[in-house]
Design a protein around this motif. Structure first.
Motif, mmCIF file in Angstrom:
data_model
loop_
_atom_site.group_PDB
_atom_site.id
_atom_site.type_symbol
_atom_site.label_atom_id
_atom_site.label_comp_id
_atom_site.label_asym_id
_atom_site.label_seq_id
_atom_site.Cartn_x
_atom_site.Cartn_y
_atom_site.Cartn_z
ATOM 1 N N THR A 21 0.830 -1.203 0.000
ATOM 2 C CA THR A 21 0.000 0.000 0.000
ATOM 3 C C THR A 21 0.863 1.250 0.000
ATOM 4 O O THR A 21 0.621 2.183 -0.769
ATOM 5 C CB THR A 21 -0.942 0.004 1.224
ATOM 6 N N TYR A 22 1.899 1.276 0.834
ATOM 7 C CA TYR A 22 2.801 2.431 0.894
ATOM 8 C C TYR A 22 3.482 2.635 -0.455
ATOM 9 O O TYR A 22 3.560 3.768 -0.955
ATOM 10 C CB TYR A 22 3.843 2.231 2.003
ATOM 11 N N THR A 23 3.968 1.560 -1.057
ATOM 12 C CA THR A 23 4.660 1.659 -2.343
ATOM 13 C C THR A 23 3.726 2.186 -3.423
ATOM 14 O O THR A 23 4.094 3.077 -4.193
ATOM 15 C CB THR A 23 5.214 0.283 -2.756
ATOM 16 N N ILE A 24 2.523 1.655 -3.476
ATOM 17 C CA ILE A 24 1.566 2.098 -4.504
ATOM 18 C C ILE A 24 1.189 3.560 -4.297
ATOM 19 O O ILE A 24 1.209 4.357 -5.235
ATOM 20 C CB ILE A 24 0.318 1.195 -4.507
ATOM 21 N N PHE A 25 0.840 3.924 -3.053
ATOM 22 C CA PHE A 25 0.436 5.304 -2.800
ATOM 23 C C PHE A 25 1.574 6.286 -3.026
ATOM 24 O O PHE A 25 1.364 7.377 -3.548
ATOM 25 C CB PHE A 25 -0.149 5.474 -1.396
ATOM 26 N N SER A 26 2.797 5.934 -2.638
ATOM 27 C CA SER A 26 3.912 6.851 -2.859
ATOM 28 C C SER A 26 4.199 7.003 -4.344
ATOM 29 O O SER A 26 4.529 8.093 -4.814
ATOM 30 C CB SER A 26 5.158 6.401 -2.096
ATOM 31 N N SER A 27 4.046 5.914 -5.122
ATOM 32 C CA SER A 27 4.248 6.010 -6.574
ATOM 33 C C SER A 27 3.174 6.880 -7.212
ATOM 34 O O SER A 27 3.475 7.736 -8.051
ATOM 35 C CB SER A 27 4.217 4.623 -7.215
ATOM 36 N N VAL A 28 1.930 6.658 -6.825
ATOM 37 C CA VAL A 28 0.827 7.449 -7.384
ATOM 38 C C VAL A 28 0.969 8.904 -6.979
ATOM 39 O O VAL A 28 0.816 9.812 -7.802
ATOM 40 C CB VAL A 28 -0.544 6.873 -6.931
ATOM 41 N N LEU A 29 1.297 9.155 -5.715
ATOM 42 C CA LEU A 29 1.426 10.522 -5.231
ATOM 43 C C LEU A 29 2.575 11.251 -5.921
ATOM 44 O O LEU A 29 2.439 12.405 -6.303
ATOM 45 C CB LEU A 29 1.628 10.531 -3.710
ATOM 46 N N SER A 30 3.704 10.572 -6.117
ATOM 47 C CA SER A 30 4.829 11.224 -6.773
ATOM 48 C C SER A 30 4.535 11.508 -8.242
ATOM 49 O O SER A 30 5.015 12.482 -8.796
ATOM 50 C CB SER A 30 6.102 10.381 -6.639
ATOM 51 N N SER A 31 3.709 10.656 -8.865
ATOM 52 C CA SER A 31 3.364 10.921 -10.264
ATOM 53 C C SER A 31 2.342 12.047 -10.380
ATOM 54 O O SER A 31 2.263 12.708 -11.410
ATOM 55 C CB SER A 31 2.838 9.654 -10.942
ATOM 56 N N LEU A 32 1.546 12.279 -9.333
ATOM 57 C CA LEU A 32 0.557 13.355 -9.352
ATOM 58 C C LEU A 32 1.142 14.701 -8.927
ATOM 59 O O LEU A 32 0.580 15.743 -9.261
ATOM 60 C CB LEU A 32 -0.619 13.012 -8.433
#
Length: 159
Positions: free
Chosen positions: A106-117
């Protein structure tokens, strides 16, 4: 009637565990009654039915995950609760491991999505280039020589 006429796996498994001396004494009616009893307990399909053999060297390990509408009686639920308690050391370790893996994913997915946004800065800041110490070399690369240093006016903080 011989037992080989019954191809139901549950019946075959049950019959294999009965002493052959006893199994040979069953009448046709008794075999039919056993077969009907097993058929009435036939497994019904679950909404979710995942059965995996996990290939761990040196271990014979499997995992079953079933989900669906509850069809067991309250009496059976009570007896199974005492026979198969939920909070065992193995179950606790499994859930802790599962929660750790879920948290990391969950942390990996959210950090990836957040950094791309997150928009990257398009601002540029002047920065001195320490390895260029000569005015002609600095100007040759399209930079500005000022106060004895070579300055790059298009240096991005995301560089």
């Amino acid at each position: 009637m011989s037992k080989s006429q019954y191809t139901d796996p549950s019946f075959e498994q049950l019959f294999a565990n009965i002493d052959p001396k006893v199994a040979n004494t069953f009448t046709v009616e008794q075999l039919e009654a056993i077969k009907r009893g097993l058929d009435s307990r036939a497994r019904k399909r679950h909404f979710l039915d995942i059965r995996l053999s996990v290939p761990i060297p040196g271990l014979s390990f499997y995992l079953v995950l079933l989900a669906g509408s509850e069809r067991r009686s309250k009496m059976r639920l009570r007896s199974e609760r005492s026979l198969y308690p939920f909070w065992t050391p193995g179950n606790i370790l499994f859930f802790i491991g599962f929660l750790i893996i879920l948290s990391i994913c969950t942390y990996t997915i959210f950090s990836s999505v957040l950094s791309s946004l997150t928009p990257t800065s398009s601002s540029y800041y002047p920065t001195s280039i320490p390895w260029i110490e000569d005015k002609s070399e600095c100007e040759h690369t399209g930079r500005i020589w000022n106060h004895g240093k070579c300055w790059d006016s298009e240096q991005s903080p995301n560089f």
